[in-house]
Structure formats: structure tokens, C-alpha cells
Scaffold this motif. Structure first.
Motif, PDB file in Angstrom:
ATOM      1  N   LYS A 184      43.537  52.474  33.369  1.00 58.89           N
ATOM      2  CA  LYS A 184      43.878  53.779  33.944  1.00 58.89           C
ATOM      3  C   LYS A 184      44.675  53.613  35.232  1.00 58.89           C
ATOM      4  O   LYS A 184      45.674  54.329  35.463  1.00 58.89           O
ATOM      5  CB  LYS A 184      42.605  54.575  34.199  1.00 58.89           C
ATOM      6  N   GLU A 185      44.274  52.673  36.062  1.00 57.88           N
ATOM      7  CA  GLU A 185      44.935  52.451  37.344  1.00 57.88           C
ATOM      8  C   GLU A 185      46.408  52.061  37.152  1.00 57.88           C
ATOM      9  O   GLU A 185      47.285  52.470  37.925  1.00 57.88           O
ATOM     10  CB  GLU A 185      44.215  51.350  38.123  1.00 57.88           C
ATOM     11  N   PHE A 186      46.681  51.279  36.091  1.00 59.91           N
ATOM     12  CA  PHE A 186      48.042  50.815  35.851  1.00 59.91           C
ATOM     13  C   PHE A 186      48.865  51.798  35.015  1.00 59.91           C
ATOM     14  O   PHE A 186      50.045  51.579  34.773  1.00 59.91           O
ATOM     15  CB  PHE A 186      48.017  49.458  35.152  1.00 59.91           C
ATOM     16  N   GLY A 187      48.211  52.833  34.519  1.00 57.96           N
ATOM     17  CA  GLY A 187      48.924  53.829  33.739  1.00 57.96           C
ATOM     18  C   GLY A 187      49.240  53.399  32.320  1.00 57.96           C
ATOM     19  O   GLY A 187      50.200  53.890  31.708  1.00 57.96           O
ATOM     20  N   TYR A 188      48.428  52.479  31.775  1.00 56.27           N
ATOM     21  CA  TYR A 188      48.656  52.001  30.411  1.00 56.27           C
ATOM     22  C   TYR A 188      47.893  52.865  29.409  1.00 56.27           C
ATOM     23  O   TYR A 188      46.821  53.395  29.707  1.00 56.27           O
ATOM     24  CB  TYR A 188      48.188  50.548  30.260  1.00 56.27           C
ATOM     25  N   LYS A 189      48.422  52.953  28.200  1.00 54.67           N
ATOM     26  CA  LYS A 189      47.730  53.680  27.136  1.00 54.67           C
ATOM     27  C   LYS A 189      46.588  52.848  26.572  1.00 54.67           C
ATOM     28  O   LYS A 189      45.539  53.383  26.205  1.00 54.67           O
ATOM     29  CB  LYS A 189      48.719  54.040  26.023  1.00 54.67           C
ATOM     30  N   GLU A 190      46.813  51.531  26.479  1.00 52.36           N
ATOM     31  CA  GLU A 190      45.805  50.617  25.947  1.00 52.36           C
ATOM     32  C   GLU A 190      45.688  49.415  26.880  1.00 52.36           C
ATOM     33  O   GLU A 190      46.652  49.054  27.569  1.00 52.36           O
ATOM     34  CB  GLU A 190      46.191  50.128  24.547  1.00 52.36           C
ATOM     35  N   PRO A 191      44.518  48.771  26.917  1.00 51.57           N
ATOM     36  CA  PRO A 191      44.378  47.562  27.734  1.00 51.57           C
ATOM     37  C   PRO A 191      45.325  46.468  27.243  1.00 51.57           C
ATOM     38  O   PRO A 191      45.529  46.313  26.041  1.00 51.57           O
ATOM     39  CB  PRO A 191      42.912  47.157  27.519  1.00 51.57           C
ATOM     40  N   ASN A 192      45.908  45.729  28.164  1.00 47.73           N
ATOM     41  CA  ASN A 192      46.723  44.570  27.792  1.00 47.73           C
ATOM     42  C   ASN A 192      46.095  43.282  28.308  1.00 47.73           C
ATOM     43  O   ASN A 192      46.755  42.291  28.588  1.00 47.73           O
ATOM     44  CB  ASN A 192      48.152  44.709  28.308  1.00 47.73           C
ATOM     45  N   VAL A 193      44.762  43.325  28.456  1.00 45.09           N
ATOM     46  CA  VAL A 193      44.017  42.166  28.910  1.00 45.09           C
ATOM     47  C   VAL A 193      42.750  42.047  28.073  1.00 45.09           C
ATOM     48  O   VAL A 193      42.187  43.048  27.629  1.00 45.09           O
ATOM     49  CB  VAL A 193      43.668  42.280  30.412  1.00 45.09           C
ATOM     50  N   SER A 194      42.321  40.817  27.812  1.00 46.20           N
ATOM     51  CA  SER A 194      41.086  40.570  27.071  1.00 46.20           C
ATOM     52  C   SER A 194      40.402  39.346  27.667  1.00 46.20           C
ATOM     53  O   SER A 194      41.046  38.502  28.299  1.00 46.20           O
ATOM     54  CB  SER A 194      41.371  40.348  25.580  1.00 46.20           C
ATOM     55  N   PHE A 195      39.094  39.260  27.440  1.00 41.89           N
ATOM     56  CA  PHE A 195      38.312  38.166  28.010  1.00 41.89           C
ATOM     57  C   PHE A 195      37.504  37.475  26.919  1.00 41.89           C
ATOM     58  O   PHE A 195      36.906  38.131  26.060  1.00 41.89           O
ATOM     59  CB  PHE A 195      37.384  38.689  29.110  1.00 41.89           C
ATOM     60  N   VAL A 196      37.503  36.153  26.966  1.00 39.07           N
ATOM     61  CA  VAL A 196      36.853  35.325  25.954  1.00 39.07           C
ATOM     62  C   VAL A 196      35.859  34.394  26.644  1.00 39.07           C
ATOM     63  O   VAL A 196      36.207  33.743  27.641  1.00 39.07           O
ATOM     64  CB  VAL A 196      37.891  34.486  25.180  1.00 39.07           C
ATOM     65  N   GLN A 197      34.659  34.305  26.120  1.00 36.95           N
ATOM     66  CA  GLN A 197      33.718  33.315  26.629  1.00 36.95           C
ATOM     67  C   GLN A 197      33.939  32.021  25.874  1.00 36.95           C
ATOM     68  O   GLN A 197      33.904  31.981  24.640  1.00 36.95           O
ATOM     69  CB  GLN A 197      32.272  33.763  26.473  1.00 36.95           C
ATOM     70  N   GLY A 198      34.164  30.968  26.613  1.00 33.42           N
ATOM     71  CA  GLY A 198      34.428  29.682  25.974  1.00 33.42           C
ATOM     72  C   GLY A 198      34.751  28.624  27.010  1.00 33.42           C
ATOM     73  O   GLY A 198      34.658  28.859  28.220  1.00 33.42           O
ATOM     74  N   TYR A 199      35.132  27.461  26.517  1.00 36.22           N
ATOM     75  CA  TYR A 199      35.379  26.301  27.372  1.00 36.22           C
ATOM     76  C   TYR A 199      36.858  25.961  27.397  1.00 36.22           C
ATOM     77  O   TYR A 199      37.534  26.011  26.370  1.00 36.22           O
ATOM     78  CB  TYR A 199      34.583  25.097  26.872  1.00 36.22           C
ATOM     79  N   ILE A 200      37.352  25.566  28.563  1.00 33.49           N
ATOM     80  CA  ILE A 200      38.764  25.221  28.680  1.00 33.49           C
ATOM     81  C   ILE A 200      39.080  23.902  27.957  1.00 33.49           C
ATOM     82  O   ILE A 200      40.235  23.600  27.723  1.00 33.49           O
ATOM     83  CB  ILE A 200      39.208  25.153  30.148  1.00 33.49           C
ATOM     84  N   GLU A 201      38.044  23.153  27.594  1.00 32.58           N
ATOM     85  CA  GLU A 201      38.252  21.939  26.797  1.00 32.58           C
ATOM     86  C   GLU A 201      38.250  22.244  25.299  1.00 32.58           C
ATOM     87  O   GLU A 201      38.438  21.330  24.486  1.00 32.58           O
ATOM     88  CB  GLU A 201      37.143  20.912  27.071  1.00 32.58           C
TER      89      GLU A 201
END
Length: 372
Positions: A128-145
Motif C-alpha cells: 500500500k505504501e508503494f502504491g502497488y496493486k500486488e506485492p512484488n516481494v516474497s519471503f522464503v524460509q531456508g538456508y543460503i547453502e
């Protein structure tokens, strides 16, 4: 609300290091002031106005849970797909989600659920703050390896960033392997991390607080160069380096004579082979670098100025997202080996950091003197 992935992958399991880091960042640290050293809050270069404005739009709780060193914001981000390794509370992800625009996308991966809970809590807020219709960010639980085990496909990202996280991994080569595989051809790993002046002792490596403070797991900077070559990346290009202060007397006694820097490097997934020195002209127009583009500590490109670059830099510019931002002299013209000695000399980040207040002063190379 966009869905998130909580799966870690059945073929990767916690090590004792992972467990300690989760505890440190998920429970022991509640705010930035809880940190015991300056490693994770090392001062960064002055931020461009557009980045400062983007950070102001990030929710305060997300920013307060941020424990990174410096800030990792590469150039030319519009429309890119970006992966943030060890995204924590998501501060950088949300800032970048504004910079890439609605057509871009930012994915954050972290192994600490407590941090991800904060990040996910404010997804709708930032949309909402950025004025987007849909989120363009997502988060994943996991390991960088284990990016693939977390569902992040190969050849999926234009840019991967990391902010003071690689040092927390017990298997840094595997981190680089996974990042290389996840990048598209021409993609870039742009990351800030802590490096040591030599290979650390086992006592330091096994010190839980020093590891959590980003010092115990620091690579000797020369080992980064070797690992990058083994994985297939281009030679790491040093961008900035800043001395890390350790004011805690107890930790100083354990560290002894070892010194540390916070350094930013850029590694590219580009074709290897013989390359020639070449004259290039920056066309200008990159957001935040319209008139002057600081590529690394060797090269600062001014709009419409002819600069002779070493062969590896020329290859990176030709095969990365920066290709359209430069005009290259045609084959058989100025791309001749007349300056065969011109090359990207390895720069000691401690030498660069010693030049207080100077960005790249020790190794700036311009076309005017490249053949001397």
C-alpha cells in the motif's frame, strides 16, 4: 496477501553453527544496540537521496530489527529479479522492492523464523505504501547453502545481494555455488561482508559470540578470491572497504592481532576466455548514477567520457545488465591490446579501507594514463 514458502528442504539439516546463529539473531538480539561490536553496523558510504527516501518508507519495526553492515544497493535495478541472502527482517527487500518497480520482484531467504515473522507482517503495509496493486516481494524460509532445496530455481535471478550474512555460514563455498547456479547468465552477486587479515584460529571460529557478531566466521579476504574462481565467478571486484572497530575488551583479547574490514564485492556470472583491453563510453542515465557510475574501486565512469578498461571489466560490461549503458569501440578499432599491461590488479581491502574518506583512490584507473 502473497503466499510465502516455509519449506526448508529435506536434504539439508541444521548444523550447530546454524542453530547458534538462529538463537543469536532470533532471541538474543532484540534491537541493533544489543550488538557487542561494530562489525554489523560498520559505517557505509553516503547514501544517494533516492535510496534514503526509499528507506524512509520502510516500516520502523522492520528497520529496528536490521543487523546488517553497510548497505548493498547495486545499480540499474528497474525490472530486475533480486534475491536477498539472509534477508532478516526484510528491510533491504522492501527498500529494493520500491527500486525495482512493480515489474520487478524481490525474494528474501532466511533461516530464522523470528526474523521472517517481522518481514511477513508488513507485506501488505509496504504494498500500500508503494502504491502497488500486488506485492512484488516474497519471503522464503531456508538456508543460503541450499537455495534449490528451498524452491529457488536455477537461472532465476538477475542479481543476488547479501549483507553481512555469508560469514555466518559454515560452508561458504557452497553458498557461492548455490548463488552461481541461481543467477541468470550475466547475473551478479553483489554483497557486503566482513573479512579478516588472515585465516582465523579455531578458538576464534568456535567462539559463539564472535561468530554471531560476524567476526568468528569471517573469511580471509584472499580465500574469497580463490573460492570465487573455483565456483566459476569472475574475479571479485572490490567496491568499498571500511575498517571494523571492536571496542569490547574481552573480545579484543580473544581476537589478538587479527584485523577486520567490511568490504563490498561484485562477482559476475559471465563467459570466461581471453579478453582485450577496451575503450568504453558510459552513456549515462542509470538511476542514482546519471552522470557518474562508480563500478568498483578501479573505475568511475563519467557520462560521455572515454575510459580504457581491463579485459575482464570489458567482458563483464558486455555480458551483464550494463551492456546497454555503455558504448563499446568496434572490433578492430580501439579494442586492441595496445595496453596489454592494463589489468584488474587485486586490491587489498585493508589498503583501501586505510584511505579514510576515499572511495577507490588507491586504484582509480583512467584512460589518460593507462598506457604509461
Amino acid at each position: 496477501m502473497a503466499q510465502h514458502n516455509s519449506a526448508i528442504g529435506n536434504d539439508f539439516s541444521d548444523s550447530s553453527v546454524h542453530a547458534d546463529v538462529k538463537d543469536y539473531y532470533g532471541k538474543r538480539l532484540q534491537k541493533t544496540s544489543d550488538l557487542k561490536t561494530g562489525a554489523c553496523v560498520a559505517p557505509a558510504q553516503p547514501l544517494p537521496a533516492f535510496i534514503r527516501e526509499a528507506l524512509k518508507k520502510v516500516h520502523p519495526e522492520v528497520s529496528n530489527k536490521y543487523y546488517g553492515c553497510g548497505l548493498v544497493v547495486p545499480e540499474s535495478l528497474e525490472g530486475c529479479r533480486i534475491l536477498d541472502l539472509g534477508c532478516g527482517s526484510g528491510r533491504d527487500c522492501y527498500m529494493l522492492s520500491l527500486l525495482v518497480g512493480e515489474k520487478g520482484h524481490v525474494t528474501g531467504i532466511d533461516m530464522t523464523e523470528a526474523q521472517l515473522e517481522v518481514a511477513r507482517k508488513y507485506m501488505d503495509y509496504h504494498t500500500k505504501e508503494f502504491g502497488y496493486k500486488e506485492p512484488n516481494v516474497s519471503f522464503v524460509q531456508g538456508y543460503i547453502e541450499a537455495l534449490s532445496a528451498a524452491g529457488l530455481g536455477k537461472n532465476s535471478f538477475d542479481i543476488i545481494i547479501s549483507n553481512c550474512v555469508v560469514n555466518l555460514s559454515p560452508d561458504k563455498k557452497q553458498v557461492l555455488v548455490e548463488a552461481y547456479n541461481a543467477l541468470k547468465d550475466g547475473g551478479e552477486l553483489y554483497f557486503s561482508d566482513i573479512y579478516s587479515s588472515g585465516r582465523l584460529t579455531e578458538e576464534i571460529k568456535n567462539h559463539k559470540v564472535l561468530w554471531g557478531e560476524c567476526l568468528g566466521g569471517a573469511l580471509w579476504w584472499k580465500d574469497l578470491l580463490q573460492l570465487a574462481e573455483e565456483v566459476g565467478f569472475s574475479q571479485p571486484r572490490l567496491v568499498t572497504a571500511t575498517v571494523v572497530a571492536v571496542d569490547n575488551k574481552e573480545l579484543q583479547d580473544v581476537l589478538g592481532d587479527f584485523k577486520f574490514v567490511s568490504a563490498t564485492y561484485r562477482l559476475f556470472k559471465v563467459p570466461k576466455g581471453k579478453t582485450k583491453t577496451c575503450q568504453v563510453i558510459y552513456n549515462g542515465g542509470i538511476t542514482g548514477a546519471e552522470d557518474n557510475f562508480q563500478f568498483d574501486c578501479h573505475y568511475a565512469f563519467k557520462t560521455n567520457e572515454v575510459v580504457q578498461v581491463d579485459g575482464e571489466a570489458a567482458g563483464i560490461l558486455r555480458h551483464s545488465r550494463f551492456a546497454e549503458d555503455f558504448t563499446f569501440q568496434p572490433p578492430g578499432g580501439s579494442c586492441e591490446p595496445c595496453c596489454a599491461k592494463l589489468r584488474a590488479d587485486t586490491v587489498d581491502p585493508f589498503d583501501l579501507a586505510s584511505l579514510s574518506g576515499t572511495r577507490g583512490g588507491c586504484c582509480s584507473t583512467k584512460s589518460a594514463d593507462c598506457c604509461k
